[in-house]
Every structure is written in C-alpha cells, then in structure tokens.
Design an enzyme around this catalytic site. Structure first.
Site, PDB file in Angstrom:
ATOM      1  N   CYS A 194      65.138  -1.665  -9.047  1.00 36.59           N
ATOM      2  CA  CYS A 194      65.509  -3.003  -8.464  1.00 36.59           C
ATOM      3  C   CYS A 194      66.741  -2.471  -7.511  1.00 36.59           C
ATOM      4  O   CYS A 194      67.753  -2.318  -6.835  1.00 36.59           O
ATOM      5  CB  CYS A 194      64.964  -3.927  -7.763  1.00 36.59           C
ATOM      6  SG  CYS A 194      65.443  -4.714  -5.924  1.00 36.59           S
ATOM      7  N   CYS A 199      66.005  -0.206  -4.892  1.00 36.60           N
ATOM      8  CA  CYS A 199      66.185  -0.545  -3.484  1.00 36.60           C
ATOM      9  C   CYS A 199      67.652  -1.308  -2.970  1.00 36.60           C
ATOM     10  O   CYS A 199      68.163  -1.120  -1.632  1.00 36.60           O
ATOM     11  CB  CYS A 199      65.155  -2.697  -3.449  1.00 36.60           C
ATOM     12  SG  CYS A 199      64.243  -3.023  -4.823  1.00 36.60           S
ATOM     13  N   LYS A 205      69.947   2.052  -2.973  1.00 35.77           N
ATOM     14  CA  LYS A 205      69.495   2.319  -1.179  1.00 35.77           C
ATOM     15  C   LYS A 205      69.084   1.925  -0.410  1.00 35.77           C
ATOM     16  O   LYS A 205      69.584   2.594   0.310  1.00 35.77           O
ATOM     17  CB  LYS A 205      67.323   2.794  -1.656  1.00 35.77           C
ATOM     18  CG  LYS A 205      67.604   3.338  -0.863  1.00 35.77           C
ATOM     19  CD  LYS A 205      65.173   3.009  -0.431  1.00 35.77           C
ATOM     20  CE  LYS A 205      65.508   1.393  -0.038  1.00 35.77           C
ATOM     21  NZ  LYS A 205      63.988   1.157  -0.162  1.00 35.77           N
ATOM     22  N   TYR A 256      57.334   7.190  -0.148  1.00 31.94           N
ATOM     23  CA  TYR A 256      58.467   5.775   0.960  1.00 31.94           C
ATOM     24  C   TYR A 256      59.861   6.633   0.486  1.00 31.94           C
ATOM     25  O   TYR A 256      60.834   6.470   1.542  1.00 31.94           O
ATOM     26  CB  TYR A 256      58.529   3.999   1.118  1.00 31.94           C
ATOM     27  CG  TYR A 256      58.226   3.860   0.062  1.00 31.94           C
ATOM     28  CD1 TYR A 256      60.287   3.227  -0.253  1.00 31.94           C
ATOM     29  CD2 TYR A 256      57.608   3.585  -1.280  1.00 31.94           C
ATOM     30  CE1 TYR A 256      60.145   2.790  -1.709  1.00 31.94           C
ATOM     31  CE2 TYR A 256      57.608   3.371  -2.335  1.00 31.94           C
ATOM     32  CZ  TYR A 256      59.788   2.594  -2.671  1.00 31.94           C
ATOM     33  OH  TYR A 256      59.707   1.573  -3.720  1.00 31.94           O
ATOM     34  N   GLU A 300      62.602   7.792   2.710  1.00 28.55           N
ATOM     35  CA  GLU A 300      64.160   6.950   3.506  1.00 28.55           C
ATOM     36  C   GLU A 300      65.224   7.727   2.947  1.00 28.55           C
ATOM     37  O   GLU A 300      66.085   7.790   3.638  1.00 28.55           O
ATOM     38  CB  GLU A 300      63.785   6.057   1.891  1.00 28.55           C
ATOM     39  CG  GLU A 300      63.156   4.749   2.829  1.00 28.55           C
ATOM     40  CD  GLU A 300      62.990   3.546   1.714  1.00 28.55           C
ATOM     41  OE1 GLU A 300      62.799   2.540   2.626  1.00 28.55           O
ATOM     42  OE2 GLU A 300      63.343   3.667   0.267  1.00 28.55           O
ATOM     43  N   HIS A 311      62.637 -13.314  24.940  1.00 28.78           N
ATOM     44  CA  HIS A 311      63.094 -12.132  25.308  1.00 28.78           C
ATOM     45  C   HIS A 311      64.623 -12.330  25.600  1.00 28.78           C
ATOM     46  O   HIS A 311      65.177 -13.043  25.932  1.00 28.78           O
ATOM     47  CB  HIS A 311      62.780 -12.576  26.560  1.00 28.78           C
ATOM     48  CG  HIS A 311      62.745 -11.378  27.913  1.00 28.78           C
ATOM     49  ND1 HIS A 311      61.824  -9.996  28.110  1.00 28.78           N
ATOM     50  CD2 HIS A 311      63.595 -10.857  28.993  1.00 28.78           C
ATOM     51  CE1 HIS A 311      62.526  -9.510  28.466  1.00 28.78           C
ATOM     52  NE2 HIS A 311      63.420 -10.455  29.522  1.00 28.78           N
ATOM     53  N   GLU A 324      58.698  -9.012  20.640  1.00 28.06           N
ATOM     54  CA  GLU A 324      58.638 -10.517  22.226  1.00 28.06           C
ATOM     55  C   GLU A 324      56.571  -9.449  22.656  1.00 28.06           C
ATOM     56  O   GLU A 324      56.002 -10.072  22.673  1.00 28.06           O
ATOM     57  CB  GLU A 324      59.410 -10.692  22.911  1.00 28.06           C
ATOM     58  CG  GLU A 324      59.503  -9.475  23.660  1.00 28.06           C
ATOM     59  CD  GLU A 324      60.434  -9.623  25.339  1.00 28.06           C
ATOM     60  OE1 GLU A 324      59.674 -10.485  25.969  1.00 28.06           O
ATOM     61  OE2 GLU A 324      61.421  -9.153  25.232  1.00 28.06           O
TER      62      GLU A 324
HETATM   63  C1  LIG Z   1      64.029   4.556  -5.076  1.00 26.13           C
HETATM   64  C2  LIG Z   1      63.598   3.529  -5.521  1.00 26.13           C
HETATM   65  C3  LIG Z   1      63.892   2.406  -4.155  1.00 26.13           C
HETATM   66  C4  LIG Z   1      62.897   1.017  -3.953  1.00 26.13           C
HETATM   67  N1  LIG Z   1      63.113   0.576  -3.432  1.00 26.13           N
HETATM   68  C5  LIG Z   1      62.203  -0.724  -2.825  1.00 26.13           C
HETATM   69  C6  LIG Z   1      62.544  -1.479  -1.832  1.00 26.13           C
HETATM   70  O1  LIG Z   1      62.870  -1.423  -0.930  1.00 26.13           O
HETATM   71  N2  LIG Z   1      61.439  -2.492  -2.373  1.00 26.13           N
HETATM   72  C7  LIG Z   1      60.436  -2.814  -3.343  1.00 26.13           C
HETATM   73  O2  LIG Z   1      60.104  -3.968  -2.758  1.00 26.13           O
HETATM   74  N3  LIG Z   1      60.612  -2.087  -3.675  1.00 26.13           N
HETATM   75  C8  LIG Z   1      61.896  -1.058  -3.810  1.00 26.13           C
HETATM   76  N4  LIG Z   1      61.495   0.029  -5.412  1.00 26.13           N
HETATM   77  C9  LIG Z   1      60.242  -0.373  -6.415  1.00 26.13           C
HETATM   78  C10 LIG Z   1      60.789  -1.378  -7.240  1.00 26.13           C
HETATM   79  O3  LIG Z   1      61.957  -1.433  -8.039  1.00 26.13           O
HETATM   80  C11 LIG Z   1      60.022  -1.398  -8.697  1.00 26.13           C
HETATM   81  O4  LIG Z   1      58.691  -1.637  -7.640  1.00 26.13           O
HETATM   82  C12 LIG Z   1      60.761  -3.027  -9.164  1.00 26.13           C
HETATM   83  O5  LIG Z   1      62.268  -3.052 -10.121  1.00 26.13           O
HETATM   84  C13 LIG Z   1      60.062  -2.676 -10.675  1.00 26.13           C
HETATM   85  O6  LIG Z   1      60.230  -3.896 -11.697  1.00 26.13           O
HETATM   86  P1  LIG Z   1      59.699  -3.767 -12.705  1.00 26.13           P
HETATM   87  O7  LIG Z   1      59.845  -5.453 -13.306  1.00 26.13           O
HETATM   88  O8  LIG Z   1      58.081  -3.412 -13.081  1.00 26.13           O
HETATM   89  O9  LIG Z   1      60.452  -2.684 -13.361  1.00 26.13           O
HETATM   90  P2  LIG Z   1      61.968  -2.317 -13.310  1.00 26.13           P
HETATM   91  O10 LIG Z   1      62.347  -2.651 -12.777  1.00 26.13           O
HETATM   92  O11 LIG Z   1      61.759  -0.653 -13.053  1.00 26.13           O
HETATM   93  O12 LIG Z   1      62.417  -3.008 -14.470  1.00 26.13           O
HETATM   94  C14 LIG Z   1      62.187  -2.260 -15.586  1.00 26.13           C
HETATM   95  C15 LIG Z   1      63.521  -2.232 -17.069  1.00 26.13           C
HETATM   96  O13 LIG Z   1      62.916  -2.153 -18.341  1.00 26.13           O
HETATM   97  C16 LIG Z   1      63.516  -1.265 -18.581  1.00 26.13           C
HETATM   98  N5  LIG Z   1      62.764  -0.397 -20.017  1.00 26.13           N
HETATM   99  C17 LIG Z   1      62.123  -0.059 -19.929  1.00 26.13           C
HETATM  100  N6  LIG Z   1      61.320   0.599 -20.862  1.00 26.13           N
HETATM  101  C18 LIG Z   1      61.857  -0.385 -22.315  1.00 26.13           C
HETATM  102  C19 LIG Z   1      61.866  -0.421 -23.624  1.00 26.13           C
HETATM  103  N7  LIG Z   1      61.251   0.408 -24.158  1.00 26.13           N
HETATM  104  N8  LIG Z   1      62.699  -0.954 -24.167  1.00 26.13           N
HETATM  105  C20 LIG Z   1      63.877  -2.126 -23.468  1.00 26.13           C
HETATM  106  N9  LIG Z   1      63.938  -1.697 -22.354  1.00 26.13           N
HETATM  107  C21 LIG Z   1      63.454  -1.234 -21.432  1.00 26.13           C
HETATM  108  C22 LIG Z   1      64.188   0.134 -18.424  1.00 26.13           C
HETATM  109  O14 LIG Z   1      65.216   0.181 -18.349  1.00 26.13           O
HETATM  110  C23 LIG Z   1      64.092  -0.861 -16.722  1.00 26.13           C
HETATM  111  O15 LIG Z   1      65.047  -1.838 -16.358  1.00 26.13           O
HETATM  112  C24 LIG Z   1      62.295   0.743  -4.725  1.00 26.13           C
HETATM  113  C25 LIG Z   1      62.337   1.703  -6.215  1.00 26.13           C
HETATM  114  C26 LIG Z   1      62.682   2.840  -6.285  1.00 26.13           C
HETATM  115  C27 LIG Z   1      63.092   4.055  -7.688  1.00 26.13           C
END
Ligand SMILES: Cc1cc2nc3c(=O)[nH]c(=O)nc-3n(C[C@H](O)[C@H](O)[C@H](O)COP(=O)(O)OP(=O)(O)OC[C@H]3O[C@@H](n4cnc5c(N)ncnc54)[C@H](O)[C@@H]3O)c2cc1C
Length: 460
Positions: free
Chosen positions: A43, A48, A51, A179, A183, A437, A442
């Site tokens: 994110c 997010c 972006k 999306y 986007e 308004h 609205e």
């Molecule tokens: C281009 C794009 C735009 C998006 N826009 C939106 C939006 O507008 N609004 C919204 O709500 N959501 C959006 N999302 C989705 C949102 O980013 C994710 O839903 C959110 O980040 C999920 O969080 P998470 O903690 O599950 O995983 P992540 O945020 O993906 O975090 C996982 C982390 O784990 C780390 N990792 C993975 N494996 C290992 C390992 N074995 N050891 C150590 N570290 C590891 C990765 O490096 C990463 O930093 C978007 C996603 C993308 C790709």
C-alpha cells in the site's frame, strides 16, 4: 519465563503486519517483525499511496482543459515525469520512516530480512539465524501474476515497475481489466501517453455493477483511451526502440511500454507453510477462520495472503483484530460485508454492497433507482461527461443494499454512504434526508422515481 525468543513473530511489514505488531507490542508482547523489502508494504511503497499521487498528477490535465470555460487562460503546460517520480519517492521514503519509527517506539524489533518457517515455532532469517516464537503471523501479502507464459513476456512490466519508469512512455499498452489496469490507463492517459487497454473478458471491471462497467468504459473512450475487449496479448517482441505486441485477434499494436495488470497471487510460496501443516485454501491463500487463525493453532494470517478482500483497510482491521484476540484477550472477528471500494479511474468509481445482478439473484424483489446526469461543473467547461448514480434496494424491506457512483468525488461519497448502508438505512431514510445543494451527492437523497423493479423467478 517463556522458552520462546519472542511472543510474536510477524512475517511481512505491510498494512496487516505493521498494525498487528504495533497493537501486540502495545499489549506487552515481545514482537519481532521481518520485512524483506521496505516497511509499509504494498500500500505505502507500491500500491494505494503512490498510485493516488500519480492519479492526482494525471487529473491536472482535465482541470487545465476545463478552466477555459470558467474564464481562465492557461499558458502552455508541460509535464516532467522525473519531477513527479522524485517527489513521490521522497514522500514514500518519509512514510516508510514514519512507519518504522512508530513500530520502534511501540517496542517492535524490526529485522530487514526475508523470513521463512523452519518448523511450527521456528522462523529462519536470510542469514540463517533462527528465532523461536510462541505465535507467528503470516502477513506476506501478494505479488503480481502475468498469466500465460507467452513469447516475450520478459518485456512486460507490472505495477511494481510502473512506479519507477525512467521516463513517461509515449504509448502504453496495458493488459488487464481490473481496478489496477483501469487506474493506470487513466494515469498514463492523463499524463499524456497514448493508452491501449486490452482485456480478455467482455467488459472491464468484472465484479462491479454492469452499469458502472459500461459507464466507465464509455467515458474512458471519450478521453481517448483505446479499449479492446475479448482479446489478449499473444506475444511481445522488440522492434527498434519499441515493442511489437501481437494480439490473440491476430492484430499488432506498437507500444513503448507493455504493462500487465492481470491479477495478484498470495505470497505463500517457499514460506515452509505446507511442511508444517498450514492449510492453503482453494483461492491459493492461507486458509483461516473468522479470527484469522490457520489450521495450526498458534499460526495466524491476515491481509492479501489470505485473499478475503484484498484492500488495505481490511488488512489493517484483520491485523488489529488478531492482536486484540491473541494479546488483548478480546476475540474480535472482522466483518467483511459491505466493504466500500473505489476505482481511482477517470471518471472515478465508488461502490458498496450488492450490484444489481447480485441483488436480483439473492432477493425476492429488487428495486433500482438510477440517475445519469451532466454535473454542474461540466456545463461551463463543456466537458462531455455524465455522472452515474445507482441505488439498489431490497424491494421487500426497503433497505438500501447497494450504492454505485461514477463521477468526480465518487470514492469520497461512497465512504460516507457506506455508514448508512452498514446501519441498514432504508430508501425511505435516504428520502427523509435533506439534500445539500448544489452537489452531486444530493442525488442520493432525491432519487424519487424507481427505474426498475424485479421479482426473483421461483426456483424450479
Ligand atoms: C497498484 C496497487 C494499488 C492498490 N490500490 C489500493 C487502493 O487504492 N486501496 C486499497 O485499499 N488497496 C489498494 N491496493 C491493495 C493493498 O495494497 C493491499 O490490499 C494491502 O497492501 C495488503 O496488505 P498486506 O499487509 O496483506 O500485504 P502487503 O502490504 O503486500 O505487505 C506484505 C509485505 O510482506 C513482505 N514479505 C513478503 N514475503 C516476505 C517474507 N518471506 N519475509 C519477509 N517479508 C516478506 C513484502 O515485502 C511486503 O512488504 C493496491 C495494490 C496495488 C498493487
């Protein structure tokens, strides 16, 4: 004294992992968090936040164009991609530092390393160091997928690389209809690229209301984005300084940059999960119960790695709920119903609840209230655009079960409308609300005429 090194080991420093570790530490747990890339996760680093910054940048074009009708003379404009990317990177670095500081202040021990499971209680870091943990939280998120292994696939980028292109490509071909694809089509087009969007299905934004899908596509095309559906990329080959893209239809498109936004898969590979008996669900993510507990009692998973609803606020809630349950003694299940969602395309989409088709399949009677109108702002600017507003109502109870908006400010409107939908507001409650308004919103409380009503056909 515990014979574990830590009470909680969190693998992944994204939305879910960061929130869970901070709250667990604040409840007195000894927490270690491993992040293999950058703290903040998808994110903050490549989702997010960056972006939305690019979306803001891309929308100035429309504002400059619209200004003339309001009496402004806008001098010749120009756009510097390197400036935008440098400023965006500076902000992301600031956020990453802020996240790190907040975690450290809460007492979380951050290790910048990949982490995998050696056994059910042992986490192994990249340097071979082993950490014994009473509880483990898998918060590894997801990664882009590219679909079929077509010739020249290595020339395609994903959203990850799109944030770091050295210059703005003159012609971008994007494959995907979700999306992220839509986007980025808006971002590149707004910044001045020629954009072709290729999608194998019959229309973009699968899962959204059909009227929304049609409306967004129509408006994107009005803004010069070429949308080709029922087709996919078959091969990519370098052709001078450009790429020649062969489509499944047999046609060729020349592009400077090819981006695939064809979905994301949960990061479960090579984590050592299967060997210790952590069940993987059919959707490819870690299988969890309502409290995010996996099939191994002390191992939990939150966020995109579980693929429930892949959005940041959901990962945050799941991370918090996990920490409250395990370290706060407060079992908390996250409610995944009526999660609002947005597409920051141009025009923007905001949606919550059931689409018309979902309602018609589930409810005995579905009433539809729909309006399409030219927003006030477009009158003087002369922009050829319309707003779509659609409310889906349970025809028996009168409850508003879905709300869908396409137009400027749609995401902001839907966040507020979600409170009403979540509270079970009826169409009569919407009607009893005084309008504000002149606004687009609205219309939500002045949609008097039902545009359609459907009775569910009795099952055979
Ligand atoms: C281009 C794009 C735009 C998006 N826009 C939106 C939006 O507008 N609004 C919204 O709500 N959501 C959006 N999302 C989705 C949102 O980013 C994710 O839903 C959110 O980040 C999920 O969080 P998470 O903690 O599950 O995983 P992540 O945020 O993906 O975090 C996982 C982390 O784990 C780390 N990792 C993975 N494996 C290992 C390992 N074995 N050891 C150590 N570290 C590891 C990765 O490096 C990463 O930093 C978007 C996603 C993308 C790709």
């Amino acid at each position: 004294m515990s014979h574990y090194d830590v009470d909680l080991f969190v693998i992944g420093g994204g939305s879910g992992g960061v929130r869970a570790s901070r709250i667990a530490a604040q409840h007195g747990a000894r927490v270690m968090l491993a992040e293999e890339y950058r703290v903040g996760g998808t994110c903050v680093i490549r989702g997010c936040v960056p972006k939305k910054l690019l979306v803001y940048a891309s929308r100035f074009r429309g504002e400059f164009e619209d200004a003339a009708g309001y009496g402004w003379t806008v001098p010749q404009t120009s756009f510097e991609w390197p400036t935008l990317i440098a400023n965006k990177d500076k902000e992301i670095a600031r956020l990453e530092a802020a996240y790190t500081a907040t975690l450290e202040k809460a007492g979380v021990n951050i290790v910048k390393s990949r982490a995998v499971l050696d056994d059910a209680h042992t986490v192994r870091l990249a340097n071979g160091e082993r950490v014994r943990a009473a509880h483990v939280l898998i918060a590894t998120g997801g990664a882009p997928t590219y679909g079929d292994d077509i010739p020249g696939l290595e020339h395609a980028i994903s959203s990850n690389e799109a944030f770091h292109l050295p210059h703005l490509p003159k012609h971008v071909l994007i494959q995907g209809g979700g999306y992220i694809a839509v986007e980025f089509a808006g971002i590149f087009a707004g910044l001045g690229s020629q954009v072709t969007l290729i999608y194998r299905g019959d229309n973009i934004l699968r899962g959204f209301d059909d009227d929304v899908r049609q409306h967004v596509r129509m408006d994107m095309e009005k803004r010069g984005i070429r949308v080709i559906t029922g087709c996919k990329v078959a091969a990519i080959a370098p052709s001078g300084s450009r790429l020649s893209v062969e489509l499944s239809s047999g046609n060729h498109v020349s592009a400077e940059c090819v981006m695939f936004a064809t979905g994301r898969r949960p990061n479960v590979r090579n984590l050592g999960l299967e060997a210790i008996g952590v069940a993987i669900a059919k959707n490819g993510g870690v299988a969890v119960d309502e409290y995010s507990r996996s099939s191994v009692a002390h191992i939990y998973a939150v966020g995109d790695v579980t693929t429930r609803v892949n959005l940041t606020p959901v990962a945050l809630r799941e991370g918090a709920a996990f920490a409250y349950k395990v370290f706060g003694g407060r079992p908390t299940a996250v409610d995944h119903i009526n999660v609002p969602t947005a597409v920051f395309s141009d025009p923007e989409v905001g949606a919550v609840g059931l689409t018309e088709m979902q309602a018609r399949e589930r409810l005995a009677r579905t009433d539809i209230y729909r309006a399409m109108f030219r927003p006030l702002k477009a009158t003087l600017s002369g922009r050829d655009t319309t707003v779509l507003l659609k409310i889906v109502v349970d025809g028996i109870s009168g409850r508003v079960v879905g709300c869908h908006i396409v137009g400027e400010g749609a995401a902001e409107m839907i966040q507020v409308a979600t409170i009403a939908v979540k509270m079970g507001a009826t169409k009569a409650d919407f009607d009893a609300t005084m309008a504000l308004h002149p606004t687009i919103a609205e219309e939500l409380v002045t949609l008097r005429n039902r545009t359609a009503s459907y009775a569910r056909e009795a099952a055979e």
